[in-house]
Scaffold this motif. Structure first.
Motif, PDB file in Angstrom:
ATOM      1  N   LEU B 397      30.992  50.693 -57.143  1.00 18.19           N
ATOM      2  CA  LEU B 397      32.351  50.261 -57.471  1.00 18.19           C
ATOM      3  C   LEU B 397      33.328  50.490 -56.329  1.00 18.19           C
ATOM      4  O   LEU B 397      34.199  49.669 -56.063  1.00 18.19           O
ATOM      5  CB  LEU B 397      32.877  51.045 -58.688  1.00 18.19           C
ATOM      6  N   LEU B 398      33.184  51.655 -55.676  1.00 17.82           N
ATOM      7  CA  LEU B 398      34.208  52.072 -54.713  1.00 17.82           C
ATOM      8  C   LEU B 398      34.091  51.390 -53.359  1.00 17.82           C
ATOM      9  O   LEU B 398      35.097  51.106 -52.707  1.00 17.82           O
ATOM     10  CB  LEU B 398      34.135  53.592 -54.501  1.00 17.82           C
ATOM     11  N   GLY B 399      32.860  51.151 -52.929  1.00 22.93           N
ATOM     12  CA  GLY B 399      32.694  50.737 -51.545  1.00 22.93           C
ATOM     13  C   GLY B 399      33.132  51.866 -50.630  1.00 22.93           C
ATOM     14  O   GLY B 399      33.153  53.040 -51.028  1.00 22.93           O
ATOM     15  N   ALA B 400      33.494  51.504 -49.402  1.00 22.02           N
ATOM     16  CA  ALA B 400      33.909  52.513 -48.426  1.00 22.02           C
ATOM     17  C   ALA B 400      35.371  52.311 -48.057  1.00 22.02           C
ATOM     18  O   ALA B 400      35.900  51.201 -48.176  1.00 22.02           O
ATOM     19  CB  ALA B 400      33.047  52.394 -47.174  1.00 22.02           C
ATOM     20  N   LEU B 401      36.026  53.381 -47.630  1.00 22.06           N
ATOM     21  CA  LEU B 401      37.401  53.234 -47.129  1.00 22.06           C
ATOM     22  C   LEU B 401      37.353  52.383 -45.857  1.00 22.06           C
ATOM     23  O   LEU B 401      36.517  52.593 -44.986  1.00 22.06           O
ATOM     24  CB  LEU B 401      38.032  54.596 -46.862  1.00 22.06           C
ATOM     25  N   VAL B 402      38.262  51.445 -45.792  1.00 20.90           N
ATOM     26  CA  VAL B 402      38.163  50.425 -44.744  1.00 20.90           C
ATOM     27  C   VAL B 402      38.555  50.973 -43.378  1.00 20.90           C
ATOM     28  O   VAL B 402      38.049  50.504 -42.359  1.00 20.90           O
ATOM     29  CB  VAL B 402      38.994  49.175 -45.138  1.00 20.90           C
ATOM     30  N   LEU B 421      44.559  63.875 -60.933  1.00 23.81           N
ATOM     31  CA  LEU B 421      43.148  63.539 -60.695  1.00 23.81           C
ATOM     32  C   LEU B 421      42.890  63.723 -59.211  1.00 23.81           C
ATOM     33  O   LEU B 421      43.553  63.093 -58.373  1.00 23.81           O
ATOM     34  CB  LEU B 421      42.854  62.089 -61.104  1.00 23.81           C
ATOM     35  N   THR B 422      41.940  64.610 -58.913  1.00 25.21           N
ATOM     36  CA  THR B 422      41.643  64.905 -57.513  1.00 25.21           C
ATOM     37  C   THR B 422      40.557  63.960 -57.012  1.00 25.21           C
ATOM     38  O   THR B 422      39.566  63.718 -57.689  1.00 25.21           O
ATOM     39  CB  THR B 422      41.149  66.349 -57.376  1.00 25.21           C
ATOM     40  N   SER B 423      40.818  63.403 -55.834  1.00 28.79           N
ATOM     41  CA  SER B 423      39.815  62.537 -55.210  1.00 28.79           C
ATOM     42  C   SER B 423      38.632  63.375 -54.754  1.00 28.79           C
ATOM     43  O   SER B 423      38.801  64.519 -54.312  1.00 28.79           O
ATOM     44  CB  SER B 423      40.446  61.840 -54.006  1.00 28.79           C
ATOM     45  N   ARG B 424      37.428  62.816 -54.904  1.00 25.94           N
ATOM     46  CA  ARG B 424      36.266  63.548 -54.392  1.00 25.94           C
ATOM     47  C   ARG B 424      35.464  62.606 -53.496  1.00 25.94           C
ATOM     48  O   ARG B 424      35.442  61.390 -53.700  1.00 25.94           O
ATOM     49  CB  ARG B 424      35.403  64.093 -55.533  1.00 25.94           C
ATOM     50  N   PRO B 425      34.807  63.189 -52.486  1.00 26.45           N
ATOM     51  CA  PRO B 425      33.942  62.370 -51.635  1.00 26.45           C
ATOM     52  C   PRO B 425      32.650  62.040 -52.379  1.00 26.45           C
ATOM     53  O   PRO B 425      32.171  62.845 -53.172  1.00 26.45           O
ATOM     54  CB  PRO B 425      33.635  63.263 -50.432  1.00 26.45           C
ATOM     55  N   VAL B 426      32.129  60.878 -52.137  1.00 25.22           N
ATOM     56  CA  VAL B 426      30.852  60.471 -52.716  1.00 25.22           C
ATOM     57  C   VAL B 426      29.920  60.156 -51.557  1.00 25.22           C
ATOM     58  O   VAL B 426      30.341  59.518 -50.575  1.00 25.22           O
ATOM     59  CB  VAL B 426      31.013  59.231 -53.618  1.00 25.22           C
ATOM     60  N   PHE B 431      24.114  54.711 -46.454  1.00 25.97           N
ATOM     61  CA  PHE B 431      25.006  54.726 -45.288  1.00 25.97           C
ATOM     62  C   PHE B 431      25.732  56.061 -45.249  1.00 25.97           C
ATOM     63  O   PHE B 431      26.894  56.163 -45.693  1.00 25.97           O
ATOM     64  CB  PHE B 431      25.995  53.563 -45.369  1.00 25.97           C
ATOM     65  N   PRO B 432      25.099  57.082 -44.721  1.00 25.21           N
ATOM     66  CA  PRO B 432      25.693  58.422 -44.773  1.00 25.21           C
ATOM     67  C   PRO B 432      27.027  58.524 -44.020  1.00 25.21           C
ATOM     68  O   PRO B 432      27.825  59.425 -44.314  1.00 25.21           O
ATOM     69  CB  PRO B 432      24.643  59.319 -44.122  1.00 25.21           C
ATOM     70  N   ASP B 433      27.295  57.606 -43.107  1.00 23.10           N
ATOM     71  CA  ASP B 433      28.560  57.672 -42.371  1.00 23.10           C
ATOM     72  C   ASP B 433      29.727  57.027 -43.119  1.00 23.10           C
ATOM     73  O   ASP B 433      30.871  57.127 -42.676  1.00 23.10           O
ATOM     74  CB  ASP B 433      28.416  56.979 -40.999  1.00 23.10           C
ATOM     75  N   ALA B 434      29.434  56.329 -44.212  1.00 22.75           N
ATOM     76  CA  ALA B 434      30.512  55.684 -44.957  1.00 22.75           C
ATOM     77  C   ALA B 434      31.435  56.740 -45.543  1.00 22.75           C
ATOM     78  O   ALA B 434      30.992  57.776 -46.023  1.00 22.75           O
ATOM     79  CB  ALA B 434      29.930  54.824 -46.076  1.00 22.75           C
ATOM     80  N   VAL B 435      32.738  56.467 -45.485  1.00 22.43           N
ATOM     81  CA  VAL B 435      33.728  57.359 -46.095  1.00 22.43           C
ATOM     82  C   VAL B 435      34.019  56.812 -47.488  1.00 22.43           C
ATOM     83  O   VAL B 435      34.729  55.812 -47.645  1.00 22.43           O
ATOM     84  CB  VAL B 435      35.012  57.404 -45.245  1.00 22.43           C
ATOM     85  N   VAL B 436      33.435  57.453 -48.503  1.00 25.44           N
ATOM     86  CA  VAL B 436      33.582  56.982 -49.883  1.00 25.44           C
ATOM     87  C   VAL B 436      34.383  58.017 -50.655  1.00 25.44           C
ATOM     88  O   VAL B 436      34.071  59.213 -50.600  1.00 25.44           O
ATOM     89  CB  VAL B 436      32.202  56.768 -50.547  1.00 25.44           C
ATOM     90  N   ARG B 437      35.415  57.567 -51.346  1.00 26.17           N
ATOM     91  CA  ARG B 437      36.299  58.491 -52.047  1.00 26.17           C
ATOM     92  C   ARG B 437      36.651  57.930 -53.431  1.00 26.17           C
ATOM     93  O   ARG B 437      36.924  56.740 -53.565  1.00 26.17           O
ATOM     94  CB  ARG B 437      37.618  58.686 -51.276  1.00 26.17           C
TER      95      ARG B 437
END
Lengths: 566, 566
Positions: B397-402, B421-426, B431-437
């Motif tokens: 759903l989230l994809g990665a931060l652009v 609601l606290t954002s958490r990293p996923v 793709f371990p380098d993706a920034v997913v939040r």
């Protein structure tokens, strides 16, 4: 209180006319519901209309009076129009405090929006019908503000202006109704239930529309914007040219009457007359409430509006330089008489009057044999002299110069080059103070840079330039440059060559200019017919909009969608 | 050489689709010729289309290569895209010398204009069909430039974007053909012969159109302007966002292929990729050849374009602040899950994602009993946590931060107020380098001026504000102010009260914003469907145009009329 003019009644009276107008803008065949002949009005003519004597009497009765429109925020009275034919009109108009008037106009929007596109269109048609019934009265008002001769003021200021207003209403109605009022939307989801939404679509006006009128064609250039904005849900504030208030003030009065009778707030249409030197257009144009502006006038102020009135959609018709390319003809006499009429009508004070006649230095071929540059220029001059030799006829065609600037430009024309046709004063026996002048033609050389300064500027009024060019190809280059740099409302060309015809067309397609080819009869390059001809293209510097097309109406409202889970 | 794709052949293939699209924009019922399901492509699916494996292979094959489009004026190569998921794309694109490329594009206009609206529309449909066949490949390109999750990149970047392109073609075709190609005009003259003219009407493009692409939705936000301009006769120069070149470069490649096969100049569509930091949008936007600009991005540059690119028609989609008004609901669970999805999809990086949730301080009535402000905020937070509890689902759903700016904004959100609601990293295992939040929700007070600085600015990304208001009436006042001052692409509201519903509608009508009411199922406020929903209204500061309506196409061409004596 029930409205005297219910939607049902309006529909019964006007829906057939709206349908005919919708059909006309699609076929672009000839059509008009507004008779051109003065005798078609009055007893035995258009029902309820004022005849010649009644119209004149109505005009006379308004002179020297105070025209109270019952507008909120009226903080004084102003006036001072002087007819180009001499008499002072002596009419006083309400002066408005915009801080009171604009909010009152804004408050009128909600119920006007809720009325929907069809009722809005029908109310507009009723306003136009009331205007039509008073064509004789308005003709005098147009004549004595613009300086047009009576017949022209009657036709261009009456039926032709009404046609353009009706055309704008038809475009506005069609544009708003191309999206349905509601839709049920059901998106299949494979084996699951479809997604379902109920959607409504509402055409919502943008805000208050400001009409900045012009001196020469107060109704013809004013009605398209006025009715396009009103029909799309916007209140319209009419700011007339200070020398041409009466025709638009009477229009506002009729509009307010009809709106009231139809159960709407009359403040949907209001007048903003200004005190001498007040320059309220600049102040009003940048008010945040003003979301649409229609303007006809100088390039300087049009450019100012486009640059500064950034909160609004701005539709401008500005200056341009209109060209006729002369290459060849199979009807030399017809060409000469057609051009003579075009140059003479309303003393060349039309935004569509040809200014530059591009004539090959080596002459043109015609059915009357080869004609040199000098021949062609002399023959056009002679044709103008023939057309205007009789003073009564000259007065009927020329009208009066609208203001001293035009007279000054005409007087300065002789200094620009060799004069091929000298302007002469004509006495108007009915109005001895009227400044009536026949057109001048000045010879210029298309290869001389000094001459370019003259023929590449708009010389508004009865001055045209016979510009000698090396060839038709050079004429087309100059035509292209003129349209691109200076803009053009009209282009004309005479040629018997299919290649030249195609080349002229290509220039006009590339540079977005309206072209008339080989006119030798009773249609003139400076006249356009509503429902069939576009006035301007909106694609060159002379105007950023055409009268009338989809682009002229489509951004005057927005469609607001409401989606509900079904 | 005869064109491989003759007008007849194009008509046979695509005219039925064009007719269906024309019907859909009139009825606004659900319709799409572009399947949403990835399995509908490839063998046994859409004829000629690439399946999942083929699409992936095609995408992999283009990585690390030089994409030579055969454009004139190529003076070097540039590239450097890095996927928000980590990998460098390594694709090189032609860098163009505009002094060579723009004249070549301009030279292509004449024959494109002569082809007429139908052939132009059909060529556009063939381009869209080629794009459709390569949806799988383009989905990877969109995913690895925008950071969208694959399914979203596939759907929004594929069929939904193609729908919007097709919709623009349908509007363009309809707008150009509402005026006939020619008309015979005959005006009665009483006893004399009628005046007769033959008139032709040609839709002429305005000049070169510049598409300035965005990072997040390169195809979805790019195709409407691209196809609206091309279909109305204008060459299109595509200037992609430097981080999202590939999807549009592949699009340009396909367009050039089709144009060539159809016998037109491929330079009608060209790419302008830029060197790092070059900022060519600013230079190109004010070139005199550029007559139309389509832009999606920041308000600052959108405003710059509107102020400076005065030679062009400028269509902008900029920043806005989207609001949800919570008043009452008869489906509390449905509301919570609908909102949770809307806040989570693509990490809130949609111009349509809700930002401000306006919740009465005293709570709302629901089918599950009265809920206090604190209840509602906690329940929305819990719904988001529930939706995103599973990492695989969260990634989908989230994809990665652009880009790092979004991450920085998210990290700064905690300082703006109490975090509900606290954002958490996923972790994305592929793709371990993706920034997913996951998204954050911050509590603010609608009556505190300091909080207003936060909720009255666009906080693009996975941050929303639960704004406590004194009443629903105050919520509506704040909604009105927010739309008027900051703009909004979307508005949502939940209410069981007909009065409140009408009041929200009135605000949206007055301020021109698209409204979704009581969405509790599988349709979300941030999604719109082509042919039925308008994206933006064009009437508030978030965008000066809507996708797609008459106003979006009607000023991309002008009608040039040629009148001839008959």
């Amino acid at each position: 209180m029930a409205a005297e003019l219910s939607p049902e009644k309006l529909s019964e009276i006007h829906r057939p006319t709206l349908d005919q107008a919708l059909d006309a803008i699609r076929t672009r065949a000839y059509w008009s519901p507004h008779p051109e002949h003065p005798k078609a009005y009055g007893e035995g003519g258009l029902p309820g209309s004022l005849g010649a004597a009644e119209g004149k009497a109505a005009f006379d009765a308004v002179l020297g009076t105070r025209l109270d429109l019952g507008q909120p925020g009226t903080d004084g009275w102003t006036g001072g129009e002087v007819s180009p034919y001499g008499p002072e009109l002596g009419v006083e108009y309400p002066h408005a405090d915009p801080d009171v008037l604009l909010p009152a106009m804004g408050a009128a929007m909600g119920s006007w929006r809720a009325a929907g596109p069809e009722t809005r269109a029908l109310v507009c048609l009723e306003i136009i019908a009331r205007i039509s019934a008073r064509t004789h009265e308005l003709a005098h008002a147009v004549m004595h503000t613009s300086g047009q001769a009576f017949v022209m003021a009657f036709q261009a200021g009456g039926p032709h202006a009404q046609d353009r207003g009706l055309e704008a209403v038809a475009y506005a109605y069609e544009e708003q109704t191309r999206t349905p009022r509601s839709a049920d939307w059901s998106k299949p989801q494979g084996k699951r239930d479809p997604l379902r939404l109920h959607k409504s679509y509402t055409a919502a006006g943008r805000g208050i529309s400001l009409l900045i009128g012009c001196n020469t064609f107060p109704t013809w250039n004013g009605y398209p914007g006025l009715f396009a904005s009103l029909a799309t849900g916007n209140p319209v504030l009419v700011k007339p040219h200070p020398r041409a208030v009466l025709p638009l003030a009477l229009t506002v009065q009729l509009a307010r009457e009809v709106l009231t009778e139809a159960g709407f707030d009359p403040n949907l249409v209001a007048l903003a007359a200004e005190r001498p030197g007040e320059g309220i257009a600049k102040t009003l144009a940048i008010r945040p409430e003003i979301k649409i502006i229609d303007y006809t006038g100088s390039t300087a102020f049009g450019d100012w509006l486009e640059t500064n009135a950034r909160q609004a959609q701005v539709y401008t018709e500005k200056a341009g330089v209109n060209t006729i390319v002369l290459d060849s003809t199979d009807n030399y006499r017809g060409m000469l008489s057609n051009l003579a009429f075009s140059l003479s009508l309303y003393s060349g004070q039309m935004c569509t009057t040809p200014q530059n006649l591009l004539i090959p230095r080596d002459g043109i071929t015609t059915d009357a044999g080869a004609k040199s540059y000098e021949d062609v220029v002399a023959d056009i001059a002679e044709a103008v002299n023939g057309l205007l030799g009789d003073d009564a006829r000259a007065n009927g065609l020329l009208g009066a110069l609208v203001n001293p600037d035009v007279k000054a430009r005409l007087e300065g024309a002789a200094a620009l080059g060799d004069v091929a046709l000298t302007s002469r004063p004509v006495v108007n026996p009915d109005f001895p103070d009227a400044v009536v002048r026949t057109p001048a033609i000045v010879k210029l050389d298309g290869t001389k840079p000094d001459d370019g300064a003259a023929y590449l500027s708009e010389c508004f009024g009865p001055v045209s330039f016979a510009v000698a060019v090396d060839s038709t190809a050079d004429a087309l280059d100059l035509l292209r440059r003129t349209i691109r740099e200076k803009g053009a409302m009209t282009v004309g060309a005479y040629t018997t060559s299919p290649e030249v015809e195609r080349a002229v067309e290509d220039v006009c397609f590339d540079e977005s200019a309206q072209l008339s080819l080989n006119l030798t009869g009773g249609v003139y390059v400076n006249q356009t017919a509503a429902f069939s001809d576009f006035h301007g293209s909106g694609g060159n510097p002379a105007a950023n909009a055409a009268l009338c097309d989809g682009a002229f109406v489509s951004n005057r409202f927005r469609v607001v969608e409401v989606r509900r889970q079904a």
